[in-house]
Design a protein around this motif. Sequence first.
Motif, PDB file in Angstrom:
ATOM      1  N   PRO A 123       0.841  -1.201   0.000  1.00  0.00           N
ATOM      2  CA  PRO A 123       0.000   0.000   0.000  1.00  0.00           C
ATOM      3  C   PRO A 123       0.882   1.259   0.000  1.00  0.00           C
ATOM      4  CG  PRO A 123      -0.615  -1.506   1.789  1.00  0.00           C
ATOM      5  CD  PRO A 123       0.690  -1.981   1.238  1.00  0.00           C
ATOM      6  N   CYS A 125       0.615   5.177   0.748  1.00  0.00           N
ATOM      7  CA  CYS A 125      -0.254   6.210   1.329  1.00  0.00           C
ATOM      8  C   CYS A 125       0.211   7.563   0.824  1.00  0.00           C
ATOM      9  CB  CYS A 125      -0.169   6.182   2.855  1.00  0.00           C
ATOM     10  SG  CYS A 125      -0.555   4.574   3.548  1.00  0.00           S
ATOM     11  N   GLU A 138      -0.736  10.309  -7.099  1.00  0.00           N
ATOM     12  CA  GLU A 138      -1.543   9.106  -7.363  1.00  0.00           C
ATOM     13  C   GLU A 138      -1.052   8.432  -8.641  1.00  0.00           C
ATOM     14  OE1 GLU A 138      -5.669   9.737  -8.328  1.00  0.00           O
ATOM     15  OE2 GLU A 138      -6.213   7.671  -7.784  1.00  0.00           O
ATOM     16  N   ASN A 147      -2.166  -0.756  -4.807  1.00  0.00           N
ATOM     17  CA  ASN A 147      -2.887  -0.356  -3.593  1.00  0.00           C
ATOM     18  C   ASN A 147      -2.511   1.057  -3.161  1.00  0.00           C
ATOM     19  OD1 ASN A 147      -4.161  -2.948  -3.156  1.00  0.00           O
ATOM     20  ND2 ASN A 147      -2.141  -3.698  -2.535  1.00  0.00           N
ATOM     21  N   TYR A 149      -3.678   4.656  -1.405  1.00  0.00           N
ATOM     22  CA  TYR A 149      -4.661   5.201  -0.466  1.00  0.00           C
ATOM     23  C   TYR A 149      -4.415   6.686  -0.219  1.00  0.00           C
ATOM     24  CZ  TYR A 149      -5.649   0.322   0.782  1.00  0.00           C
ATOM     25  OH  TYR A 149      -5.992  -0.998   0.746  1.00  0.00           O
ATOM     26  N   ILE A 151      -4.394   9.298   2.392  1.00  0.00           N
ATOM     27  CA  ILE A 151      -4.292   9.215   3.849  1.00  0.00           C
ATOM     28  C   ILE A 151      -3.707  10.533   4.354  1.00  0.00           C
ATOM     29  CG2 ILE A 151      -2.975   8.059   5.700  1.00  0.00           C
ATOM     30  CD1 ILE A 151      -5.107   6.190   4.644  1.00  0.00           C
ATOM     31  N   ARG A 156      -1.991   8.792   8.878  1.00  0.00           N
ATOM     32  CA  ARG A 156      -0.715   8.133   8.594  1.00  0.00           C
ATOM     33  C   ARG A 156       0.051   7.847   9.877  1.00  0.00           C
ATOM     34  NH1 ARG A 156       3.281  11.007   7.158  1.00  0.00           N
ATOM     35  NH2 ARG A 156       1.834  12.535   6.299  1.00  0.00           N
TER      36      ARG A 156
ATOM     37  N   CYS B 181      -7.068   1.354  13.574  1.00  0.00           N
ATOM     38  CA  CYS B 181      -7.580   1.694  12.241  1.00  0.00           C
ATOM     39  C   CYS B 181      -9.030   2.187  12.328  1.00  0.00           C
ATOM     40  CB  CYS B 181      -7.500   0.485  11.317  1.00  0.00           C
ATOM     41  SG  CYS B 181      -5.837   0.176  10.698  1.00  0.00           S
ATOM     42  N   ILE B 186      -9.556   4.221   9.059  1.00  0.00           N
ATOM     43  CA  ILE B 186      -8.585   3.676   8.103  1.00  0.00           C
ATOM     44  C   ILE B 186      -9.015   2.224   7.829  1.00  0.00           C
ATOM     45  CG2 ILE B 186      -6.153   3.041   7.781  1.00  0.00           C
ATOM     46  CD1 ILE B 186      -5.693   5.103  10.235  1.00  0.00           C
ATOM     47  N   ILE B 190      -5.412  -2.180   4.830  1.00  0.00           N
ATOM     48  CA  ILE B 190      -4.150  -1.506   4.534  1.00  0.00           C
ATOM     49  C   ILE B 190      -2.993  -2.174   5.284  1.00  0.00           C
ATOM     50  CG2 ILE B 190      -4.025   0.287   6.343  1.00  0.00           C
ATOM     51  CD1 ILE B 190      -3.508   2.341   4.134  1.00  0.00           C
TER      52      ILE B 190
END
Lengths: 250, 250
Positions: A123, A125, A138, A147, A149, A151, A156, B181, B186, B190
């Motif tokens: 993932p 972030c 992105e 993956n 995200y 955040i 985070r 999370c 979240i 993840i």
Amino acid sequence: MIRVSILGSGNVATHLISAFLNSADIQLVQVFSRNLEKIKHLEGEVLITNNLHELELVDVTIVAISDDSILGLSKKLKNDSGLIAHTSGTASLNELKGNYPKGVFYPLQTFSKEKKFNLKKVPICIEADSDSNLLLLEKLATGISDNVYFIDSKQRQNIHIAAVFVNNFSNHLYEIGNQICKKHNIPFEILQPLIKETAKKVKSMTPSDAQTGPAKRNDQLTIEKHLSTLSNQQQEIYKVLTKSISKAYN
Amino acid sequence: MIRVSILGSGNVATHLISAFLNSADIQLVQVFSRNLEKIKHLEGEVLITNNLHELELVDVTIVAISDDSILGLSKKLKNDSGLIAHTSGTASLNELKGNYPKGVFYPLQTFSKEKKFNLKKVPICIEADSDSNLLLLEKLATGISDNVYFIDSKQRQNIHIAAVFVNNFSNHLYEIGNQICKKHNIPFEILQPLIKETAKKVKSMTPSDAQTGPAKRNDQLTIEKHLSTLSNQQQEIYKVLTKSISKAYN
């Protein structure tokens, strides 16, 4: 094609460098390290430098250095450098000190240099100071991972704390398992399938539903038996985790 | 062809029944459960009974019931029943009370009825009161698993303790990750790749070499920051594990 530079030569930098080099959508232009020796092997593939004044103009500069160094280094970057993003799980967006566009590009994984793995499932972030910068990050992230995200800094930081529990602390429990095996002349490999299955299980059910064991059953007899064989340090950990599980289920 | 019966209808029994039914080298003759309803679905494939006096003569009878019940049930078994083996991680060989040949047949895995998996990779720990009985159990175990270990009662009890750390306790750390999370909106997914990688890592390096994080680095600033966001229960766990890691590495 997104043009990218990486500042850093640690674990995260190393994995990002190799992912960017393997991506069709990304051009890795330059890598910076204070210690040129550490990135010498990249010569020929990308520009390398140990001089911040020699940085090329790119779309995104990834600052993949230790948390403590972000603030200092970020001050030295020119304001017309393009988007600057750090890779820290804990530092906020504003740890980057400068008048350039800012972002965060945090790959949530446990990196060790020796161990190669595909970033596709890792993932990433991302966070940025504007919608257009977020879109740029992105695009960059989807170039190396499936993956991605959105955040924010507070989320985070909490992901990082959760990661300490599921990664650092779990690993320490594996180490205690290893110690117990060693002491009684049992091969640690005997625990491997259990470790793997425990991790796998929480993909198809919640950790709460997956919980088993003497603490959940409140099986005091077994708990006392176990405690009597452990070292003081191990006892402390056993007790505090048993108490927490017991509270949650009984 | 080894002729086997199983006494029990819980998680372990259920997985063994399906493994034995699928093995070419093993003939599952009969299944016993106090509650006939629980094994009704097996009718036609094997004999089923809720009456210990109706047990067929077989080579090995597997007692796959809760630890507390082993002693009581084992007293009721006839002395000419063949080899009797229980499946407990904690009960010793002599928990089986009777003048029949005795053994232990302990599959080291976290079983839940809902989750199907292949026993092939599950370590089976075996022990017996004679070499010939041990050989018989080995033959039975290799019929369903590639990982068979000769493990005595004391080793097995310690494997069970190690399993509490790597399975029950790690799972509880996943649950704390899940709570963090949830609290911060979240998705728990993840953390999945990190959980998986953490478990995978200790196949290629020792847990001690794989250790990372603020506790290992003795990064007090990050530790204090993390503690300030946690609940009391979570703090206690964080502190005790951080202390243990810190001691081991600093």
